[in-house]
Design an enzyme around this catalytic site. Structure first.
Site, PDB file in Angstrom:
ATOM      1  N   ASP A   1       0.859  -1.197  -0.017  1.00 40.25           N
ATOM      2  CA  ASP A   1      -0.152   0.074   0.067  1.00 40.25           C
ATOM      3  C   ASP A   1       0.790   1.024   0.056  1.00 40.25           C
ATOM      4  OD1 ASP A   1       0.892  -0.411   2.538  1.00 40.25           O
ATOM      5  OD2 ASP A   1      -0.822   0.968   3.316  1.00 40.25           O
TER       6      ASP A   1
ATOM      7  N   GLU B   1       3.286   1.505   2.718  1.00 41.96           N
ATOM      8  CA  GLU B   1       4.559   0.637   2.316  1.00 41.96           C
ATOM      9  C   GLU B   1       4.619  -0.412   3.777  1.00 41.96           C
ATOM     10  OE1 GLU B   1       7.626   3.984   2.614  1.00 41.96           O
ATOM     11  OE2 GLU B   1       7.741   3.196   0.298  1.00 41.96           O
TER      12      GLU B   1
HETATM   13  C1  NOJ Z   1       8.739   3.873   6.612  1.00 42.03           C
HETATM   14  C2  NOJ Z   1       7.434   4.175   5.771  1.00 42.03           C
HETATM   15  O1  NOJ Z   1       7.463   4.110   4.609  1.00 42.03           O
HETATM   16  C3  NOJ Z   1       6.340   3.989   6.744  1.00 42.03           C
HETATM   17  O2  NOJ Z   1       5.252   3.919   6.060  1.00 42.03           O
HETATM   18  C4  NOJ Z   1       6.389   2.649   7.572  1.00 42.03           C
HETATM   19  O3  NOJ Z   1       5.313   2.897   8.504  1.00 42.03           O
HETATM   20  C5  NOJ Z   1       7.715   2.613   8.114  1.00 42.03           C
HETATM   21  N1  NOJ Z   1       8.774   2.728   7.261  1.00 42.03           N
HETATM   22  C6  NOJ Z   1       7.749   1.129   8.671  1.00 42.03           C
HETATM   23  O4  NOJ Z   1       7.875   0.134   7.714  1.00 42.03           O
HETATM   24  C1  NOJ Z   2       6.550   7.256   4.325  1.00 39.29           C
HETATM   25  C2  NOJ Z   2       4.959   7.048   3.880  1.00 39.29           C
HETATM   26  O1  NOJ Z   2       4.318   6.237   4.563  1.00 39.29           O
HETATM   27  C3  NOJ Z   2       4.820   6.967   2.363  1.00 39.29           C
HETATM   28  O2  NOJ Z   2       3.556   6.983   1.808  1.00 39.29           O
HETATM   29  C4  NOJ Z   2       6.028   7.837   1.601  1.00 39.29           C
HETATM   30  O3  NOJ Z   2       5.972   7.616   0.084  1.00 39.29           O
HETATM   31  C5  NOJ Z   2       7.441   7.790   2.222  1.00 39.29           C
HETATM   32  N1  NOJ Z   2       7.304   7.846   3.723  1.00 39.29           N
HETATM   33  C6  NOJ Z   2       8.362   9.023   1.703  1.00 39.29           C
HETATM   34  O4  NOJ Z   2       7.556  10.194   1.921  1.00 39.29           O
END
Ligand code: NOJ
Ligand code: NOJ
Length: 423
Positions: free
Chosen positions: A204, A207
Site C-alpha cells: 500500500d 509501504e
Molecule cells: C517507513 C515508511 O514508509 C512508513 O510508512 C512505515 O510505516 C515505516 N517505514 C515502517 O515500515
Molecule cells: C512514508 C509514507 O508512508 C509513504 O507514503 C511515503 O511515500 C514515504 N514515507 C516517503 O515520504
C-alpha cells in the site's frame, strides 16, 4: 531544554483553548503559508547539482538524511508533486513562470525515464517504489512492489502532455507517448504495465501491507482513463480501447471495497501477511484516493456517501486518539494515517497526526463546499508550524511539536492543494 519544552506546551495548550486566528479573521496568513510552502517545496525538487551524488530531476521526499533517512526519490511522492507542478504549468499565464515549471517537468521526466529503465530489469518491475537521488534502485529490503507509483507518474505526465498538445507541441508529446510495442516512451511504458498488472497484489501507499488497495486501484483507473484519452489523440485507437476496458474492470474491483455494514470504503482487501492490526478498517488513504484520482464521473468522488462516511469516522477516531485534539476550539481535528498506526516518523513508539492527511481533510471539505469546516483543518496546520512555515511529516500527538522527516515534500504539496480548493 526542559523549560522551553514546558513553555511551548503551555503555549500550545493555551492556543488550543482559545484557538488561533481563524480564516475569517485573517485569511492573509494562510496565503503567506502558501508562499512559504511553495518556496520550501521548490528546494526539494531542484537540488543543487554541485552535489555530484545527484541526478538532475530527482525529487527528494525530505532533506533529512538521518533519523529518518528520507533522502530518496519515491515514485509516489515525486509523482504527486509533479502532478501539482503540471497543474500550475497549465494554470499560469506568466511566461517566465511557465518556463521555470517546464524545466522542472522536463528534468523530472528524464529522471523517471532513467528510473524506469533500471526498474525494468529489477524484481518489482515498474512497481519499484524508491530510488537513490542518482536514479538507482534502492538496493535493500523494502515493501515492493508498490504499483500506485507508475500510475501516479503516468497521470502526472499525461496531464503535462495534454497541456503540450493544446500548445501545439506535438513533437514533444511524441517523446512521452508513441503508439508502438514494446513501449519505449515513458507514458506508454507505464500504461502497458498498469493495464497488464493492475490485478496483482502489492504494498500500500504506506509501504506496510500487501494486498488489494483502494488507493492503488483508484490511481490505476485514473491513469488508464487519462491514458486512453491521450492514446486516442495520438492515433493509438486499439490501445485506447484496451486501456478503457481495463479501467472498467478495475471499477468492478473498486466496488468490492464498499463495506455495507459500516457504510465505509475499506482500504485493503485480501491482505497477505502482516496487516498491522488494522481492525478499524479506517484509513485516510481512502480520502486521499478520492481527492487525487476521482474523475468527476460519480465513481468514488468526494461526495460519494461511503467516502463521506469514511471521512466522518476518521475524524471521530483521530479526535479520540490524539490528545492535541482534546481542547480544540477553532482548529479542526489533527488527522493521522490510520488509527492503529504506530510509526512515529523514526521508530515505532506510536502513531501521530500527519500534515499531509490534515491538509487533505481541508481540501476534502472545501471541495464538498463545506469551506468553514475545511478552513478549520488549515487553522490546525498553522497552529503547529513554525514562523518559517516548515512542515515536517508528523505532529506529535501530545506535544504538538513537529516530528519525523523535516520539510516533507508531500506535506507542502498537500498544503498547496488545500489552499487551491479552499480559497
Ligand atoms: C517507513 C515508511 O514508509 C512508513 O510508512 C512505515 O510505516 C515505516 N517505514 C515502517 O515500515
Ligand atoms: C512514508 C509514507 O508512508 C509513504 O507514503 C511515503 O511515500 C514515504 N514515507 C516517503 O515520504
Amino acid at each position: 531544554m526542559k523549560t522551553t519544552h514546558a513553555l511551548r506546551m503551555t503555549f500550545l495548550i493555551l492556543l488550543g483553548l482559545f484557538g488561533v486566528k481563524t480564516w475569517a479573521q485573517d485569511p492573509q496568513r494562510f496565503f503567506i503559508q502558501y508562499q512559504k510552502s511553495n518556496a520550501h517545496l521548490l528546494k526539494n525538487i531542484s537540488l543543487p547539482l554541485s552535489d555530484n551524488r545527484l541526478r538532475l530531476g530527482a525529487v527528494i521526499a525530505s532533506p533529512s538524511q538521518k533519523d529518518p533517512d528520507y533522502f530518496y526519490h519515491w515514485t509516489r511522492d515525486a509523482g504527486l508533486t509533479l502532478l501539482e507542478i503540471a497543474q500550475e504549468y497549465r494554470e499560469t499565464s506568466s511566461q517566465p513562470q511557465k518556463a521555470k515549471l517546464e524545466t522542472i517537468l522536463k528534468n523530472w521526466i528524464q529522471f523517471e525515464i532513467h528510473a524506469q529503465e533500471n526498474a525494468l530489469r529489477a524484481s518489482a518491475n515498474l512497481g519499484e517504489p524508491k530510488f537513490t537521488v542518482q536514479g538507482d534502485i534502492y538496493p535493500y529490503d523494502w515493501g515492493r512492489p508498490q504499483n500506485d507509483g507508475p500510475a501516479i507518474r503516468a497521470l502526472a505526465m499525461t496531464h503535462y502532455a495534454f497541456s503540450l498538445l493544446s500548445e501545439g507541441q506535438t513533437d514533444a508529446v511524441r517523446t512521452l507517448y508513441q503508439a508502438e510495442l514494446p513501449a519505449r516512451t515513458p507514458i506508454k511504458r507505464d500504461l502497458e504495465f498498469i493495464a497488464h498488472h493492475w490485478n496483482e497484489k502489492d504494498f500500500d501507499l504506506w509501504e506496510e501491507v500487501r494486498g488489494q488497495h483502494f488507493f492503488t486501484r483508484m490511481a490505476q483507473r485514473a491513469a488508464l482513463i487519462q491514458g486512453s484519452l491521450l492514446a486516442n489523440k495520438l492515433n493509438d485507437p486499439f490501445a485506447a480501447q484496451y486501456y478503457i476496458q481495463q479501467s472498467q474492470l478495475i471499477e468492478k474491483v473498486l466496488n468490492e471495497h464498499l463495506d455495507p455494514e459500516k457504510l465505509i470504503v475499506r482500504p485493503t482487501l485480501y491482505p497477505i501477511g502482516d496487516t498491522k492490526n488494522k481492525t478499524s478498517h479506517l484509513d485516510s488513504a481512502v480520502i486521499l484516493a478520492s481527492l487525487y484520482f476521482s474523475q468527476g464521473d460519480g465513481i468514488f468522488d468526494p461526495s460519494h456517501p461511503y467516502i463521506q462516511r469514511s471521512a466522518q469516522k476518521l475524524e471521530e477516531a483521530f479526535n479520540k486518539l490524539y490528545s492535541i485534539n482534546w481542547n480544540s476550539s477553532t482548529q479542526g481535528i489533527a488527522i493521522g494515517r490510520y488509527p492503529e498506526d504506530i510509526y512515529d516518523g523514526v521508530g515505532f513508539n506510536g502513531g501521530n497526526p500527519w500534515f499531509l492527511t490534515t491538509a487533505a481533510f481541508a481540501e476534502y471539505y472545501c471541495r464538498l463546499s463545506l469551506s468553514d469546516h475545511g478552513h478549520r483543518f488549515l487553522q490546525r496546520i498553522l497552529l503547529h508550524t513554525d514562523q518559517n512555515g516548515h512542515l515536517s511529516e508528523q505532529i506529535n500527538r501530545t506535544t504538538g511539536f513537529e516530528q519525523g522527516a523535516r520539510d516533507l515534500t508531500w506535506s507542502y504539496v498537500a498544503y498547496l492543494r488545500a489552499i487551491k480548493a479552499c480559497e
